[in-house]
Structures are given as C-alpha cells and as structure tokens.
Design a protein around this motif. Structure first.
Motif, PDB file in Angstrom:
ATOM      1  N   THR A 317     -65.306  15.214  35.185  1.00 48.91           N
ATOM      2  CA  THR A 317     -64.025  15.897  34.979  1.00 48.91           C
ATOM      3  C   THR A 317     -62.886  14.890  34.827  1.00 48.91           C
ATOM      4  OG1 THR A 317     -64.804  17.801  36.218  1.00 48.91           O
ATOM      5  CG2 THR A 317     -62.428  17.577  35.970  1.00 48.91           C
ATOM      6  N   SER A 320     -63.261  13.026  31.477  1.00 44.95           N
ATOM      7  CA  SER A 320     -63.146  13.949  30.347  1.00 44.95           C
ATOM      8  C   SER A 320     -61.700  14.353  30.126  1.00 44.95           C
ATOM      9  CB  SER A 320     -63.987  15.211  30.581  1.00 44.95           C
ATOM     10  OG  SER A 320     -65.340  14.894  30.632  1.00 44.95           O
ATOM     11  N   LYS A 321     -60.996  14.612  31.229  1.00 45.18           N
ATOM     12  CA  LYS A 321     -59.593  15.006  31.085  1.00 45.18           C
ATOM     13  C   LYS A 321     -58.795  13.887  30.441  1.00 45.18           C
ATOM     14  CE  LYS A 321     -58.369  16.525  35.178  1.00 45.18           C
ATOM     15  NZ  LYS A 321     -57.869  17.275  36.345  1.00 45.18           N
ATOM     16  N   LEU A 323     -59.873  11.550  28.412  1.00 41.59           N
ATOM     17  CA  LEU A 323     -60.204  11.504  26.983  1.00 41.59           C
ATOM     18  C   LEU A 323     -59.556  12.669  26.245  1.00 41.59           C
ATOM     19  CD1 LEU A 323     -63.952  10.701  26.209  1.00 41.59           C
ATOM     20  CD2 LEU A 323     -61.935   9.299  25.878  1.00 41.59           C
ATOM     21  N   GLY A 324     -59.636  13.842  26.849  1.00 38.87           N
ATOM     22  CA  GLY A 324     -59.119  15.045  26.208  1.00 38.87           C
ATOM     23  C   GLY A 324     -57.613  14.981  25.994  1.00 38.87           C
ATOM     24  N   TYR A 325     -56.889  14.511  26.990  1.00 35.34           N
ATOM     25  CA  TYR A 325     -55.439  14.366  26.811  1.00 35.34           C
ATOM     26  C   TYR A 325     -55.144  13.404  25.672  1.00 35.34           C
ATOM     27  CZ  TYR A 325     -54.315  16.900  31.121  1.00 35.34           C
ATOM     28  OH  TYR A 325     -54.185  17.869  32.075  1.00 35.34           O
ATOM     29  N   ALA A 327     -57.110  12.628  23.165  1.00 32.00           N
ATOM     30  CA  ALA A 327     -57.527  13.211  21.883  1.00 32.00           C
ATOM     31  C   ALA A 327     -56.483  14.205  21.397  1.00 32.00           C
ATOM     32  CB  ALA A 327     -58.882  13.894  22.023  1.00 32.00           C
ATOM     33  N   CYS A 328     -55.992  15.051  22.300  1.00 32.21           N
ATOM     34  CA  CYS A 328     -55.029  16.065  21.883  1.00 32.21           C
ATOM     35  C   CYS A 328     -53.691  15.439  21.509  1.00 32.21           C
ATOM     36  CB  CYS A 328     -54.834  17.109  22.971  1.00 32.21           C
ATOM     37  SG  CYS A 328     -56.288  18.155  23.164  1.00 32.21           S
ATOM     38  N   SER A 329     -53.302  14.388  22.211  1.00 31.22           N
ATOM     39  CA  SER A 329     -52.001  13.808  21.878  1.00 31.22           C
ATOM     40  C   SER A 329     -52.056  13.104  20.526  1.00 31.22           C
ATOM     41  CB  SER A 329     -51.491  12.897  22.992  1.00 31.22           C
ATOM     42  OG  SER A 329     -52.143  11.658  22.913  1.00 31.22           O
TER      43      SER A 329
ATOM     44  N   ILE B 266     -58.343  21.376  18.263  1.00 30.87           N
ATOM     45  CA  ILE B 266     -57.377  20.392  18.776  1.00 30.87           C
ATOM     46  C   ILE B 266     -55.973  20.738  18.285  1.00 30.87           C
ATOM     47  CG2 ILE B 266     -56.634  17.972  18.603  1.00 30.87           C
ATOM     48  CD1 ILE B 266     -59.575  17.166  18.721  1.00 30.87           C
ATOM     49  N   CYS B 271     -50.551  19.193  21.542  1.00 31.68           N
ATOM     50  CA  CYS B 271     -50.600  17.888  22.204  1.00 31.68           C
ATOM     51  C   CYS B 271     -50.430  17.984  23.715  1.00 31.68           C
ATOM     52  CB  CYS B 271     -49.604  16.933  21.575  1.00 31.68           C
ATOM     53  SG  CYS B 271     -47.933  17.519  21.677  1.00 31.68           S
ATOM     54  N   ALA B 278     -58.241  20.022  28.200  1.00 33.25           N
ATOM     55  CA  ALA B 278     -58.392  18.568  28.097  1.00 33.25           C
ATOM     56  C   ALA B 278     -59.792  18.159  28.516  1.00 33.25           C
ATOM     57  CB  ALA B 278     -57.353  17.869  28.961  1.00 33.25           C
ATOM     58  N   LYS B 279     -60.270  18.736  29.604  1.00 30.85           N
ATOM     59  CA  LYS B 279     -61.587  18.345  30.110  1.00 30.85           C
ATOM     60  C   LYS B 279     -62.678  18.651  29.087  1.00 30.85           C
ATOM     61  CE  LYS B 279     -65.321  19.685  32.875  1.00 30.85           C
ATOM     62  NZ  LYS B 279     -65.995  20.920  33.242  1.00 30.85           N
ATOM     63  N   GLY B 282     -62.408  16.497  25.923  1.00 30.27           N
ATOM     64  CA  GLY B 282     -62.833  15.128  26.228  1.00 30.27           C
ATOM     65  C   GLY B 282     -64.346  15.032  26.354  1.00 30.27           C
TER      66      GLY B 282
END
Ligand SMILES: Cc1cc2nc3c(=O)[nH]c(=O)nc-3n(C[C@H](O)[C@H](O)[C@H](O)COP(=O)(O)OP(=O)(O)OC[C@H]3O[C@@H](n4cnc5c(N)ncnc54)[C@H](O)[C@@H]3O)c2cc1C
Lengths: 352, 381
Positions: A317, A320-321, A323-325, A327-329, B266, B271, B278-279, B282
């Motif tokens: 978790t 992943s978070k 990476l996810g932040y 990726a989204c940014s 995405i 953003c 996010a989890k 990712g």
C-alpha cells in the motif's frame, strides 16, 4: 562475478543455513559460527568500493546473494550489512566490518555532533555492534553508530526475526558525512524495500520447490495430489508470482548504480513481491495440508518470512500510493513513457 | 523449468533508437482518433494504416532484407509493436502476419513460398488469419477434423474452422488440418497456406457480444489446393503449431489490451487521486512494468533461437489476469457509468473493455489450458 558470488554463497548456505539451524535462531539467537563464515567470505563488504575496504561489486552482482538469503531464510542481517556498506561507501566513508545492520526508521536527530533519538524496527538491533542510519533534515546525513551502551528494546517480526528499538542519547557517531547529492533521506527504506523484494523472491522459490515436491509425494485417492488439476492450477499461479517477483527484483538491482538506487524499479519490485508473498504463502499452505501447519515442518520458515517481509520497508500500500500519486500527477500522457524509460518523475514531494 | 529462465533483459540501445521515430509518427497519424478507437487497437482493422507502416519498414522488421524485411532484432520489432499498442493504433490487419505467419513462413516455407508472401507481408499488403479452432475443437486442438486428402499433385480440403479472426478480410489463412489417413490426436496433422479467394471457401462473420464482426466461421467444401500450399513437413503440423504458439503468447498484446482504459482512468481521476485510487493505480503500474520485464525476457529467448513455450504461457496467463483486472478496478475507483453511446471518453472505453475482457483469457489459449502447460513445466503432469 555473479556466478562466483551465487555459487560461493549457495555452498556456504547449504552447509550452514539448514532448517534446523534457522529454527534454533528464532527469538533472536545470533548464530555465531554462521556469521563468522559469512564475514570471512567478505560479502558484508561486497558493495563498498575497493578504496573503502570493500570489493567494489555492483548491485547487479549481488541480487543472487540476497535471493539466496531469502531462499534459505538466513537468520542474519547480511543483506542489511551490504546495503549499509554501500551507503557508507557512496558517502565517502570507510566500509565497516563486524556485526552491522541498518536503521531505516525512527526519530534520530543530529545536534552538536551527536546523535539522539530512537531507531526502530532495527533488524538484529540488539545483536549487532554497529548500525548505519540516515538523519533527515535540511542537510540529511549518514551516520555510523556504535550500539555499545545504547538502550535496546527487543521486538520481533512474525518470523521471529529481531526487530529492535535502539535509544541513542548524545552518541558521537563513529563516522558521519552529508548524504551525497542525488540520494534522499529515505534511501535506506528504499534500499530495504529492494532487498526485501529479492528475499521474498527467494522465499517464493523455496516455497515453490517445497510445494511441487510435496505435491509429487503426497498420495490421496490413490494418486499423487499433483495429478489433481485444482492443485496444478494453484501451483501455476504460485510459479507466476515467483517469476514476477524474481524478475522485478533483478530489474531493480540491475538498474541500480553504485551511486544511486533505481527508485521506480525498486518500488515496483516491492509492490509486486509484497502482493505475491500473501498469495504464494496461501497456496503453499493449501497444498501442504495439515503437515505444513506444524512447527516441525520447514514450510513455516518460508511462509512466516513472506508475511513479515511484505510489510517491512514499506508495504504494498505504501509504495503503491507513492507510485499512484506520481502517475496521476503526470497524467495519462506520461504514463507509458514512464514504463518504457523506467523514469517516473514527481516521485518526490507527494504525500506518503 | 526454472524461474531463472526469466532473465532481466534490457532493450539494446540500437533497438531503442527507433522508439522516438515511431512515437512521432503515431502522434501525427493518430491525432484525430478518439479514445474509443484507440481502445480497440488490436481489433482495429485499417488496411491503409497497415500499408503506411509497411512503407516505413515496421512490418516484418525482423525478417531478412532479401524478403523485404529489415533484418532488425526482435527487440526493435518489440519496440515498434509496443508503441503501436500503447498508442492504440489500428494494427489488426497485419498483426497475425507480422507476429506469426511471417516468421512461420520464413522458418518452414520453401523459397517460392517466402518470395510469394514475405515481401507482400512486409509491405502491409498481405493479411493472414489463423485457422486452428473448429466447432468441436477449441482447447482440445489435437481433436480437429478438417481434413486434406491427396489427389494427384493436389490437396482437397473439407471441413470447418471457427472463431477465425479477420478471415473475412484476410488474403490467406494458415490452417491446421488432418492429412494422415486414420490418424488421431496430434499425429498426422499438417499446415497449409490457404488462399481465401479460391472457390470452395465460404466465410461467414460471427457477431461478437458487442455487435462487431471480427471473427468468422469458415467452411471448406472440396477446396482444391496446389501441392505448394503445404507449409513445412507433412505430418509435422503439431510441432509447427506448438512452436508458433510461443510467438503468439508472449508479446505485449498479452498485457496491453486494456492500456487505453488505464489512460482514460488516470485522466478521469485527475492529478489529485484519493488514497484508494492512488494505491490501485500505483499497483497496476508496478505490475505492468514487471509484466514487460517478463515479456522482454521471453523475447530475448526467442532471439537466441530457443522455444520458450513455458515462459510464454506464464506471461500470457499473468498478463490476462492483469488486463481483466483493469476494467474491474476502473469500475471500483470512479463513479462513472460505462456508456456505449454518449458519455465521456472514459465511459466509452470502460464500456468497450468491460465487454472485451472475457476474451483476454480465451483467445490464444484459455486460462485453464495455460495453467496446465505451466504445471507440466513444473513437473506436475
Ligand atoms: C476473440 C476471440 C478471437 C479468436 N480468434 C481465433 C483465431 O483467430 N483463430 C483460431 O483458431 N481461434 C480463435 N479463437 C478461438 C480460441 O482459440 C478458443 O476460444 C480457445 O482455444 C478455447 O476454445 P473454446 O472456445 O472452444 O472453449 P472450450 O475449449 O470448449 O473451453 C470452455 C471452457 O472449458 C475449459 N476447458 C477445456 N478443456 C479443459 C481441460 N482439459 N481442463 C480444464 N478446463 C478445460 C476451458 O478452459 C474453458 O474455460 C478466438 C477466440 C476469441 C474469443
């Protein structure tokens, strides 16, 4: 280099790191002879440059060693010592022989040339003589500390591996240097994640081998349980996750240089292996039946480590978070280029 | 089989070098394609686009120059095809020829067959389809009944194929048929290159659940083939097909089918994702990176002339689980209903890929069949 390292360590482990030996270390017993043999082989210093007393090996050369440490459930902080010596070396400090580990988490402060605060979840913290830690702040710095005379509070992970708290009170470091440019104050957490991903891969290899062997031997309804399709398909999934964890860890080691760790690859490796750990341990136990649930059977040496290691140095978790932040940014446009280049921007400065 | 056969392999710099050019070309060529068209990349049939790729040398790249190829490494081809898929280019027309028929003809074909097909494949002018499945032979491919009998120096084919993707718009089919008298199972099978314009062939499209027509039933009724339609060795069809499947099962199309949905997801999330978004995003990213390592490891084995059938099955099964998970996650992470008409890009792509997802673990070998192959490699069968 890689082949020699792998075969040397494997021979050593086959000799010394038997299930019996591992079991007798549970609860924090330090296997003196095992450590001495490993130290003599020089591997704790493998990643320190030759000028710092090491072997100047590359990360790619030692992935096999760390996987083997996982496969054999090595009850010693060899991977941690290698990471510690790498960090000392890259910071321009001499490598450190002897019993050494890392403190990747805690509240350490550096004031007037001394270190105070707690290092928590330190692998074999009560047993080692030295720890390497990074002190966060405007000018993050690497410190090598003696544990002599320091207050030690014993703890242990699910597998009975010591995870201790060390309380430092105005301790003068044995050596210290500012963290070199390009490294961040979470470098030991990231490096620890990379180590655990390789150890998990190794443990899964062991779990897979135990499981296929057992399935071939155990007979029910007049035939080996390996002949049941339901068993075959479960073990195939275990093999898939083992392969994924292994190559993800290999990639992280291969892409890490002597100067810095491959951030995105290490995070990805820890994410994949942490997911694989739970799935893999579950399958191995399902196939082993009740015998695998006993203390006498060696399976738990592997599965309890899988359950422990997946949450150490950042869980599925946590990474992943991150990476996810990132990726989204970056938005959809930057997603695929990140995969092909192995470079994910915006990894810093996002909430954990 | 050993896990160590998955060796981490970097794409060599000379292969990597083509990526920029492909990206620039696609940015321009696809600039007007909406997200929904990008989502059906692998099913998107566009003969003119295929010819454009052919003109650039991006089809049959790894085939020898003297047959119209580029003598490029399998890695250069990998770079091109993964960029095509990631961008959602309509690649269906030439896909099977590029991926498996071309290499198959190079490997087993006569010089005449190579001359006849390979240059045209490379130009993006000859399209192939794969005739394996039959109404009563899906997973159990060795039970096929379509038969070719010898008459003088001709072959006469009777029987039926089904689920043949693109049969209605391809020029040729490579078909697996039974040639041995009284043969059974995987004995006595052979492969033929069938010209689909010949008399004696009826092709009927079958609508898929979305209402589109991609796959077909194909009937052979006293179809007469010249002797040189046989490819490879008579009776060796099973071995040939098995080798072909390693090409078929390890490529990036085995885990990139839902990439258009990752992209719209995405953008839909924006953003500032919440913790769950996010989890999961990712985690998907980590899995994708790792699947690509695995697929590249198989590519390097293929490049070294090995037959990594076991490893390819691992990639395909692991990849299918990933591709199928994406539409489920997209549903979980955003309150946007899938729409086949109207709605945002994301809503449309979600609708399309939710419906396509079941096929990911069927085409090219079902989950159960792949796991059986993996288990055999582990010594359990
Ligand atoms: C979109 C799409 C495109 C396709 N394109 C082509 C093409 O171009 N050319 C071509 O030749 N074919 C094509 N196919 C066919 C595809 O190869 C078959 O669908 C596949 O091989 C499975 O066969 P089946 O559909 O008859 O299912 P079946 O074999 O009947 O299987 C049904 C179910 O039973 C299971 N099953 C079967 N046997 C076993 C077993 N021994 N143990 C456990 N479970 C078992 C399967 O796993 C599956 O879950 C395509 C299919 C799809 C969906």
């Amino acid at each position: 280099m890689r082949e020699i390292f792998d075969s040397t360590i494997e021979r050593l482990f086959l000799d010394l790191v038997t299930p019996q030996a591992v079991m007798s270390c549970e609860g924090g017993v330090w296997p003196e002879a095992m450590w001495d043999a490993i130290e003599e082989s020089g591997f704790t210093l493998a990643l320190a440059p030759e000028s710092a007393g090491g072997a100047g090996a590359a990360w790619a050369d030692v992935c096999g060693i760390v996987r083997l440490a996982g496969r054999f459930s090595l009850p010693l902080p060899l991977p941690e010592a290698m990471l510690a010596n790498w960090l000392l070396g890259v910071s321009g400090l001499q490598g450190c022989g002897g019993r050494l580990t890392i403190g990747a988490q805690g509240t350490l402060r550096f004031e007037n040339g001394t270190v105070s605060g707690e290092a928590i979840d330190v692998p074999w913290g009560s047993e080692v003589d030295f720890i390497v830690a990074v002190i966060a702040g405007d000018e993050p710095r690497v410190v090598l500390l003696s544990t002599y005379g320091v207050q030690k509070i014993h703890g242990a992970n699910i597998a009975g591996e010591p995870r201790d708290t060390l309380v430092f009170n105005e301790v003068v470091p044995l050596a210290t240097e500012l963290l070199p440019l390009g490294l961040y104050d979470d470098v030991l957490r990231l490096g620890g994640a990379m180590l655990r991903s390789a150890q998990i891969a190794g443990a899964l290899e062991c779990g897979l081998a135990l499981t296929t062997t057992y399935a071939g031997e155990r007979v029910q309804f007049g035939k080996p349980i390996a002949s049941f399709q339901a068993i075959q398909h479960q073990v195939s999934v275990l093999a898939e996750h083992t392969a994924a964890s292994a190559i993800a860890a290999e990639a992280a080691f291969a892409e890490s240089s002597n100067e810095r760790l491959a951030e995105f690859f290490s995070m990805a490796a820890k994410i994949c292996s942490s997911e694989a750990a739970g799935i893999g341990a579950g399958i191995a136990h399902a196939v082993h039946g009740a015998i695998g649930f006993t203390h006498e059977h060696a399976l738990h040496l592997t599965t309890r480590r899988l359950w422990a290691w997946r949450s150490e140095f950042g869980s599925l978790t946590e990474w992943s978070k991150k990476l996810g932040y990132a990726a989204c940014s970056g938005g959809a446009k930057e997603f695929w280029p990140a995969i092909t280049s192995g470079q994910l921007h915006n990894l810093k400065g996002v909430p954990a | 089989m050993s896990i160590d056969q998955f060796k981490y392999s970097r794409i060599p710099p000379e292969a990597e070098a083509v990526r920029g050019e492909v990206r620039a070309f696609l940015a321009d060529a696809l600039k007007d394609n909406p997200a929904i068209r990008r989502a059906n990349s692998w099913m998107g049939f566009d003969a003119e686009f295929s010819r454009k790729l052919g003109a650039r040398g991006w089809i049959g790249m790894a085939l020898p120059k003297r047959y119209g190829g580029g003598d490029a490494s399998p890695f250069a081809r990998y770079v091109v095809i993964e960029e095509l898929l990631a961008a959602g280019a309509p690649v269906s027309a030439h896909w099977f020829a590029d991926r498996q028929s071309g290499p198959q003809i190079l490997h087993y074909g006569t010089d005449v067959q190579r001359e006849k097909h390979l240059p045209a494949i490379c130009r993006g002018e000859q399209f192939f389809c794969i005739g394996m499945s039959e109404p009563n032979s899906g997973s159990d491919l060795a039970s096929i009944k379509t038969r070719a009998r010898r008459e003088g120096d001709k072959w006469v084919v009777n029987g039926q194929k089904v689920w043949t993707t693109n049969a209605h718009r391809s020029h040729y089919m490579i078909a697996l048929v039974r040639t041995g008298e009284n043969s059974s199972r995987n004995q006595g099978l052979s492969q033929f290159i069938i010209d689909l314009s010949l008399p004696g062939i009826t092709i009927r499209p079958i609508k898929d659940l979305t209402g589109s027509e991609h796959f077909n039933e194909v009937f052979f009724d006293e179809l007469v083939l010249d002797a040189d339609a046989l490819i490879g060795t008579e009776g060796q069809g099973w071995a040939q097909v098995t080798a072909e499947l390693a090409f078929e099962r390890s490529g990036p199309e085995r885990f990139l089918s839902s990439i258009a949905l990752i992209h719209t997801l995405i953008d839909a999330v924006g953003c500032k994702p919440d913790a769950l978004q996010a989890k999961e995003i990712g985690r998907l990213m980590a899995r994708l990176l790792t699947l690509r390592h695995m697929s590249l490891a198989v590519t390097s084995q293929l490049a070294a002339g090995q037959n990594p059938a076991w490893e390819a099955s691992v990639v395909k099964d692991f990849g299918a689980v990933f591709e199928q998970e994406i539409s489920e996650l997209a549903q979980l992470l955003c309150d946007i209903s899938p729409k086949i008409e109207g709605g945002s890009d994301h809503a449309q792509v979600l609708a399309y890929l939710t419906q396509m997802a079941p096929s990911f673990s069927l085409r090219g070998g079902t989950r159960e069949i792949l796991r059986g192959i993996i288990a055999r490699g582990l010594g359990m069968r």
